[in-house]
Design a protein around this motif. Structure first.
Motif, PDB file in Angstrom:
ATOM      1  N   SER A   1       0.810  -1.212   0.000  1.00 36.78           N
ATOM      2  CA  SER A   1       0.000   0.000   0.000  1.00 36.78           C
ATOM      3  C   SER A   1       0.845   1.265   0.000  1.00 36.78           C
ATOM      4  CB  SER A   1      -0.918   0.022   1.231  1.00 36.78           C
ATOM      5  OG  SER A   1      -1.822  -1.048   1.217  1.00 36.78           O
ATOM      6  N   PHE A   2       1.991   1.224   0.674  1.00 37.41           N
ATOM      7  CA  PHE A   2       2.795   2.427   0.882  1.00 37.41           C
ATOM      8  C   PHE A   2       4.251   2.173   0.520  1.00 37.41           C
ATOM      9  CE2 PHE A   2      -0.526   2.265   4.233  1.00 37.41           C
ATOM     10  CZ  PHE A   2      -1.312   3.330   3.804  1.00 37.41           C
ATOM     11  N   ALA A   3       4.936   3.261   0.166  1.00 35.34           N
ATOM     12  CA  ALA A   3       6.369   3.174  -0.091  1.00 35.34           C
ATOM     13  C   ALA A   3       7.172   3.961   0.938  1.00 35.34           C
ATOM     14  CB  ALA A   3       6.689   3.681  -1.506  1.00 35.34           C
ATOM     15  N   SER A   4       6.543   4.934   1.608  1.00 30.12           N
ATOM     16  CA  SER A   4       7.231   5.738   2.617  1.00 30.12           C
ATOM     17  C   SER A   4       7.511   4.908   3.863  1.00 30.12           C
ATOM     18  CB  SER A   4       6.384   6.954   3.012  1.00 30.12           C
ATOM     19  OG  SER A   4       6.012   7.712   1.888  1.00 30.12           O
ATOM     20  N   ARG A   5       8.567   5.244   4.554  1.00 30.39           N
ATOM     21  CA  ARG A   5       8.914   4.539   5.790  1.00 30.39           C
ATOM     22  C   ARG A   5       8.245   5.171   7.000  1.00 30.39           C
ATOM     23  NH1 ARG A   5      14.998   2.320   5.909  1.00 30.39           N
ATOM     24  NH2 ARG A   5      14.029   1.475   7.789  1.00 30.39           N
TER      25      ARG A   5
ATOM     26  N   ASP B   1       4.704   2.185  -6.547  1.00 29.61           N
ATOM     27  CA  ASP B   1       3.492   1.360  -6.600  1.00 29.61           C
ATOM     28  C   ASP B   1       3.834  -0.023  -7.146  1.00 29.61           C
ATOM     29  OD1 ASP B   1       0.987   0.220  -7.050  1.00 29.61           O
ATOM     30  OD2 ASP B   1       0.094   2.092  -7.745  1.00 29.61           O
ATOM     31  N   LEU B   2       3.602  -1.071  -6.343  1.00 33.07           N
ATOM     32  CA  LEU B   2       3.872  -2.441  -6.758  1.00 33.07           C
ATOM     33  C   LEU B   2       2.641  -3.138  -7.324  1.00 33.07           C
ATOM     34  CD1 LEU B   2       6.032  -3.619  -3.711  1.00 33.07           C
ATOM     35  CD2 LEU B   2       6.839  -2.844  -5.947  1.00 33.07           C
ATOM     36  N   VAL B   3       1.467  -2.520  -7.192  1.00 37.46           N
ATOM     37  CA  VAL B   3       0.219  -3.145  -7.611  1.00 37.46           C
ATOM     38  C   VAL B   3      -0.169  -2.724  -9.017  1.00 37.46           C
ATOM     39  CG1 VAL B   3      -2.225  -3.448  -7.045  1.00 37.46           C
ATOM     40  CG2 VAL B   3      -0.525  -3.293  -5.213  1.00 37.46           C
ATOM     41  N   THR B   4      -0.223  -1.426  -9.254  1.00 39.73           N
ATOM     42  CA  THR B   4      -0.384  -0.898 -10.615  1.00 39.73           C
ATOM     43  C   THR B   4       0.804   0.031 -10.858  1.00 39.73           C
ATOM     44  OG1 THR B   4      -1.843   0.829  -9.730  1.00 39.73           O
ATOM     45  CG2 THR B   4      -2.891  -1.079 -10.758  1.00 39.73           C
TER      46      THR B   4
ATOM     47  N   HIS C   1       2.271   1.937 -15.947  1.00 39.76           N
ATOM     48  CA  HIS C   1       0.918   1.838 -16.498  1.00 39.76           C
ATOM     49  C   HIS C   1       0.282   3.217 -16.611  1.00 39.76           C
ATOM     50  CE1 HIS C   1       0.149  -2.666 -16.256  1.00 39.76           C
ATOM     51  NE2 HIS C   1       1.398  -2.505 -15.836  1.00 39.76           N
ATOM     52  N   SER C   2       0.560   4.084 -15.656  1.00 38.57           N
ATOM     53  CA  SER C   2       0.082   5.459 -15.751  1.00 38.57           C
ATOM     54  C   SER C   2       0.783   6.201 -16.888  1.00 38.57           C
ATOM     55  CB  SER C   2       0.309   6.195 -14.427  1.00 38.57           C
ATOM     56  OG  SER C   2      -0.569   5.711 -13.434  1.00 38.57           O
ATOM     57  N   GLU C   3       2.061   5.945 -17.053  1.00 38.46           N
ATOM     58  CA  GLU C   3       2.778   6.573 -18.161  1.00 38.46           C
ATOM     59  C   GLU C   3       2.210   6.121 -19.500  1.00 38.46           C
ATOM     60  OE1 GLU C   3       7.197   7.224 -17.546  1.00 38.46           O
ATOM     61  OE2 GLU C   3       6.832   5.643 -16.065  1.00 38.46           O
ATOM     62  N   ALA C   4       1.786   4.845 -19.577  1.00 38.91           N
ATOM     63  CA  ALA C   4       1.187   4.348 -20.815  1.00 38.91           C
ATOM     64  C   ALA C   4      -0.131   5.055 -21.102  1.00 38.91           C
ATOM     65  CB  ALA C   4       0.971   2.839 -20.725  1.00 38.91           C
ATOM     66  N   ILE C   5      -0.914   5.333 -20.053  1.00 37.81           N
ATOM     67  CA  ILE C   5      -2.154   6.093 -20.235  1.00 37.81           C
ATOM     68  C   ILE C   5      -1.837   7.497 -20.737  1.00 37.81           C
ATOM     69  CG2 ILE C   5      -4.110   7.126 -19.018  1.00 37.81           C
ATOM     70  CD1 ILE C   5      -4.051   4.694 -17.140  1.00 37.81           C
ATOM     71  N   ALA C   6      -0.851   8.133 -20.110  1.00 33.72           N
ATOM     72  CA  ALA C   6      -0.486   9.490 -20.513  1.00 33.72           C
ATOM     73  C   ALA C   6       0.052   9.538 -21.942  1.00 33.72           C
ATOM     74  CB  ALA C   6       0.546  10.064 -19.537  1.00 33.72           C
TER      75      ALA C   6
ATOM     76  N   ALA D   1       6.123   7.047  -2.934  1.00 35.12           N
ATOM     77  CA  ALA D   1       4.689   6.793  -2.803  1.00 35.12           C
ATOM     78  C   ALA D   1       4.350   5.440  -3.401  1.00 35.12           C
ATOM     79  CB  ALA D   1       3.885   7.884  -3.497  1.00 35.12           C
ATOM     80  N   GLY D   2       3.423   4.737  -2.762  1.00 39.31           N
ATOM     81  CA  GLY D   2       2.985   3.433  -3.237  1.00 39.31           C
ATOM     82  C   GLY D   2       1.594   3.475  -3.823  1.00 39.31           C
ATOM     83  N   HIS D   3       0.880   2.355  -3.705  1.00 40.27           N
ATOM     84  CA  HIS D   3      -0.413   2.228  -4.376  1.00 40.27           C
ATOM     85  C   HIS D   3      -1.468   3.163  -3.790  1.00 40.27           C
ATOM     86  CE1 HIS D   3      -3.297   0.366  -6.982  1.00 40.27           C
ATOM     87  NE2 HIS D   3      -4.047  -0.064  -5.985  1.00 40.27           N
TER      88      HIS D   3
END
Length: 424
Positions: A290-294, A348-351, A355-360, A374-376
């Motif tokens: 869910s998260f990437a921050s410590r 983000d390890l889930v999406t 994948h966002s770059e592909a949308i953009a 930042a994570g998911h």
């Protein structure tokens, strides 16, 4: 290593081994110990074991249990409520939503003046769609910041939160599809915002829901949608995501996970008991994915745990296959002439952010924001960045006066800094 530390590592290792054992015997005897059955849903536990072990070495089991109780009793997140309503999907499923209305002109509106100036916003409704295993409350910070400024609708996807279980799935055994979620969103819009311009905001599965809406109701997009935000989502190829695991591990997960989830869903009562028994293991896995921050606020992390833990295992199993089939790339051009925000966490390890770059790439005029550290669940992890960019999107769409910003509202970690996003 101290005795307690060694015990903590041994606990995690045992849980990971139990997960692997259950995966290997998914078709076997499901009357085994409930702890093992509960751990089976954590088939990716081996990838998260190191992080869980570290937490177990530094915090005792009893203290963790007391902390969870304290956070559950005092945590303010998810407490915002609006005017309730119910929409009915095409298969009869009741979908729960809430409306926060904009404050009328001339009324007391200190937040509107502080955030967006003195002019009344245009009559726009912002519809928020949440992700897999979450609820409408996942937008807590953004809802708080926009409250009274614009009209917002927050809804729970079928079988999530306060919405009813999917009727077609329970009654007819139909598989859940992302297309069905798109039709659900249409039912919510028809009930909660039948007229006027719309801004559609979706996180993860919620973004996919918006794409499915567009594919099935293109005229709605052309005639009423004035802006869209895709947060931590994907237009397809989710079957290629590796969840941060090595190649051998992710290949094994892809082979067995659908069958394991299906089997677990058929033993829901047993598994739910096992999930409670292995709460510490699940907490570590949820935090990793869910998260990437410590330094995420523990209350926010616990808030995310509660939402995910609150999703029944049979619902988890029911929804999972739909993501492999999801491909709505062809629907994206419908948003090409609109203000669009595409935002994702780099961790983000889930999406994954790719994948966002592909949308953009398919929407070259869209604003692409990639958030470091930042994570998911980026909207909970770095709410100040997400809220700021949403405020700017609303400004570009004409929903609020020009020049509006939200500053650092809602920061949940010491490392979060306004303007920390990398924009492309």
């Amino acid at each position: 290593m101290s005795e307690s530390s060694a015990e903590a590592v041994a606990d995690v290792a045992s849980a990971a081994v139990a997960s692997a054992a259950v995966v290997a015997e998914a078709a076997g005897n499901w009357r085994r110990a409930t702890g093992i059955a509960g751990a089976a849903i954590g088939v990716i536990a081996a990838g998260a074991a190191a992080g869980v072990a570290l937490e177990r070495m530094t915090v005792g089991r009893g203290m963790r249990a007391r902390a969870r109780l304290a956070l559950d009793s005092t945590g303010p997140y998810g407490a915002l409520r609006g005017t309730p309503g119910r929409a009915v999907a095409d298969d009869g499923t009741e979908l729960y939503y809430e409306v926060d209305d904009a404050e009328p002109e001339g009324g007391p509106a200190p937040r509107r003046r502080r955030l967006f100036g003195r002019k009344s916003p245009l009559p726009v409704t912002v519809v928020f769609s949440h992700g897999y295993c979450l609820t409408q409350d996942s937008w807590h910070f953004q809802r708080a910041a926009l409250r009274g400024v614009v009209r917002t609708v927050h809804w729970d996807q079928r079988s999530h939160g306060r919405s009813a279980r999917g009727a077609a799935q329970l009654r007819d055994g139909e598989p859940l599809t992302i297309d069905q979620l798109g039709r659900d969103l249409k039912a919510v819009i028809d009930a909660a915002a039948p007229e006027g311009p719309l801004v559609l905001v979706g996180h993860s599965m919620g973004g996919m829901t918006i794409m499915a809406l567009a594919a099935q109701y293109p005229d709605l997009i052309r005639e009423r949608v004035v802006a869209t935000a895709f947060v931590g989502t994907s237009s397809g190829r989710l079957g290629e995501v590796n969840f941060g695991l090595p190649t051998a591990g992710v290949n094994a997960v892809r082979r067995v996970l659908p069958g394991v989830l299906k089997a677990l869903g058929q033993q829901a009562a047993l598994v739910e008991k096992g999930r409670r028994a292995t709460a510490d293991l699940f907490a570590g896995i949820i935090k990793r994915y869910s998260f990437a921050s410590r330094d995420v606020d523990p209350a926010v992390a616990r808030f995310a745990e509660r939402m995910i833990e609150g999703t029944p295992i049979d619902v988890v199993a029911e929804f999972y296959p739909a993501f492999t089939d999801h491909d709505k790339t062809e629907a994206l051009p419908l948003f090409a002439d609109l203000p669009v925000l595409v935002l994702a966490g780099i961790g983000d390890l889930v999406t994954p952010s790719e994948h966002s770059e592909a949308i953009a790439d398919l929407l070259p005029d869209a604003e692409l924001v990639l958030v470091p550290d930042a994570g998911h669940l980026v909207m909970l992890e770095h709410p100040e960045v997400v809220t700021d960019r949403l405020a700017d999107l609303l400004t570009r769409a004409g929903a609020v006066p020009a020049g509006a910003t939200v500053g650092g509202y809602g920061s949940t970690s010491g490392s979060a800094q306004q303007g920390s996003a990398q924009q492309g």
